[in-house]
Design a protein around this motif. Structure first.
Motif, PDB file in Angstrom:
ATOM      1  N   SER A  31       0.821  -1.208   0.000  1.00  0.00           N
ATOM      2  CA  SER A  31       0.000   0.000   0.000  1.00  0.00           C
ATOM      3  C   SER A  31       0.852   1.253   0.000  1.00  0.00           C
ATOM      4  O   SER A  31       0.506   2.259  -0.630  1.00  0.00           O
ATOM      5  N   GLN A  32       2.011   1.203   0.681  1.00  0.00           N
ATOM      6  CA  GLN A  32       2.843   2.393   0.785  1.00  0.00           C
ATOM      7  C   GLN A  32       3.772   2.556  -0.424  1.00  0.00           C
ATOM      8  O   GLN A  32       4.056   3.669  -0.843  1.00  0.00           O
ATOM      9  N   ASP A  38      -5.481   0.008   1.115  1.00  0.00           N
ATOM     10  CA  ASP A  38      -5.324  -0.843   2.296  1.00  0.00           C
ATOM     11  C   ASP A  38      -6.296  -2.013   2.215  1.00  0.00           C
ATOM     12  O   ASP A  38      -7.458  -1.859   1.847  1.00  0.00           O
ATOM     13  N   SER A 113       5.591   2.830   9.432  1.00  0.00           N
ATOM     14  CA  SER A 113       6.176   3.631   8.358  1.00  0.00           C
ATOM     15  C   SER A 113       7.257   2.822   7.658  1.00  0.00           C
ATOM     16  O   SER A 113       7.814   1.872   8.219  1.00  0.00           O
ATOM     17  N   VAL A 114       7.568   3.213   6.430  1.00  0.00           N
ATOM     18  CA  VAL A 114       8.597   2.510   5.661  1.00  0.00           C
ATOM     19  C   VAL A 114       9.949   2.614   6.353  1.00  0.00           C
ATOM     20  O   VAL A 114      10.727   1.644   6.364  1.00  0.00           O
TER      21      VAL A 114
END
Length: 265
Positions: A31-32, A38, A113-114
């Motif tokens: 998704s990111q 999502d 977060s990535v």
């Protein structure tokens, strides 16, 4: 979600739930990184049901033996080795369960977060490599102690951090404590059963309170694919881990973390 997304996410869940490379990281990343929508709570429940079904089916004989032994001698002054192992699985689940209740919402809001995934992937990957290199002759599950089980359970709580890998951190702790590779993996997989069951139960309760429509076809496909891929993963991991060791997974984690830091942070 379209068919490609369903297939990719379900297979990723099935494979990465039990490989030491972090399922949460691989489910967050599409998704990111690719901008996919999502997958939503209902799909999360479905793929967790699939992986739970796979691990319970694979270890069905072990579970029958452990549960039977626990009822026969689990409360006695001299429990059998299987009864002790049943206790160890249950007690080692408690730290992660408490951590999830107390810190789950904060972690969900602040650590998905990535960048966190990348550093956790690299850092815990290096630790896995160190643990695999420093392992001793190999302690069997029959010689496991309560303290060892609790240490592995405490380590499992760290898996709430995306990118850590529940199986990875529990195998790391088990190897550092001296368990044989296969026994470290088997205990990690057995330990996953009550945790996935609890997490899936909570998600199911949340889902029952949701008013969003449910695509049952997508959920059924996701559950089936995650179950099949998880069973295949468990079977081949246990068959080959003593020969290949943890190095391939360590290198994969380092490469994945490096790519994320270079291109997506």
């Amino acid at each position: 979600m379209d068919l490609i997304e369903i297939i990719v996410l379900a297979v990723l869940q099935g494979l990465t739930e039990f490989l030491p490379i972090s399922s949460s990281a691989h489910l967050i990343l599409p998704s990111q990184v690719f901008g996919w929508q999502d997958q939503g709570l209902a799909f999360d429940v479905a793929v967790h049901v699939g992986t739970l079904a796979a691990v319970m089916f694979y270890f069905r004989h072990d579970m029958q033996r452990l549960i039977s032994a626990w009822f026969k001698s689990g409360w006695s002054s001299k429990p059998s080795a299987d009864a002790k192992l049943a206790w160890y699985v249950g007690l080692a689940t408690i730290p992660a369960g408490l951590a999830g209740v107390l810190l789950g919402n904060w972690i969900e809001a602040n650590l998905r977060s990535v960048e966190v995934i990348a550093w956790a992937t690299i850092g815990f990957g290096i630790l896995l490599g160190v643990a695999d290199q420093r392992r001793g002759n190999g302690i069997s599950l029959a010689r496991m102690t309560l303290m060892m089980a609790l240490v592995i359970g405490l380590a499992q709580a760290l898996a709430l951090i995306p990118g850590t890998s529940r199986s990875g951190i529990t195998m790391t702790a088990a190897l550092l404590l001296g368990l044989h590779r296969v026994d470290a993996a088997r205990f990690s997989f057995l330990l996953s059963i009550p945790l996935i069951l609890a997490a899936g139960g909570l998600k199911t309760i949340e889902l029952s309170q949701s008013l969003l429509p449910v695509d049952w076809t997508s959920l059924a496909l996701g559950a089936a694919l995650s179950a099949i891929s998880a069973w295949v993963c468990i079977y081949y991991f246990l068959a080959f881990i003593n020969r290949i060791g943890m190095l391939p997974f360590v290198l994969y984690r380092l490469a994945l973390g490096g790519v994320l830091l270079l291109f997506f942070v």
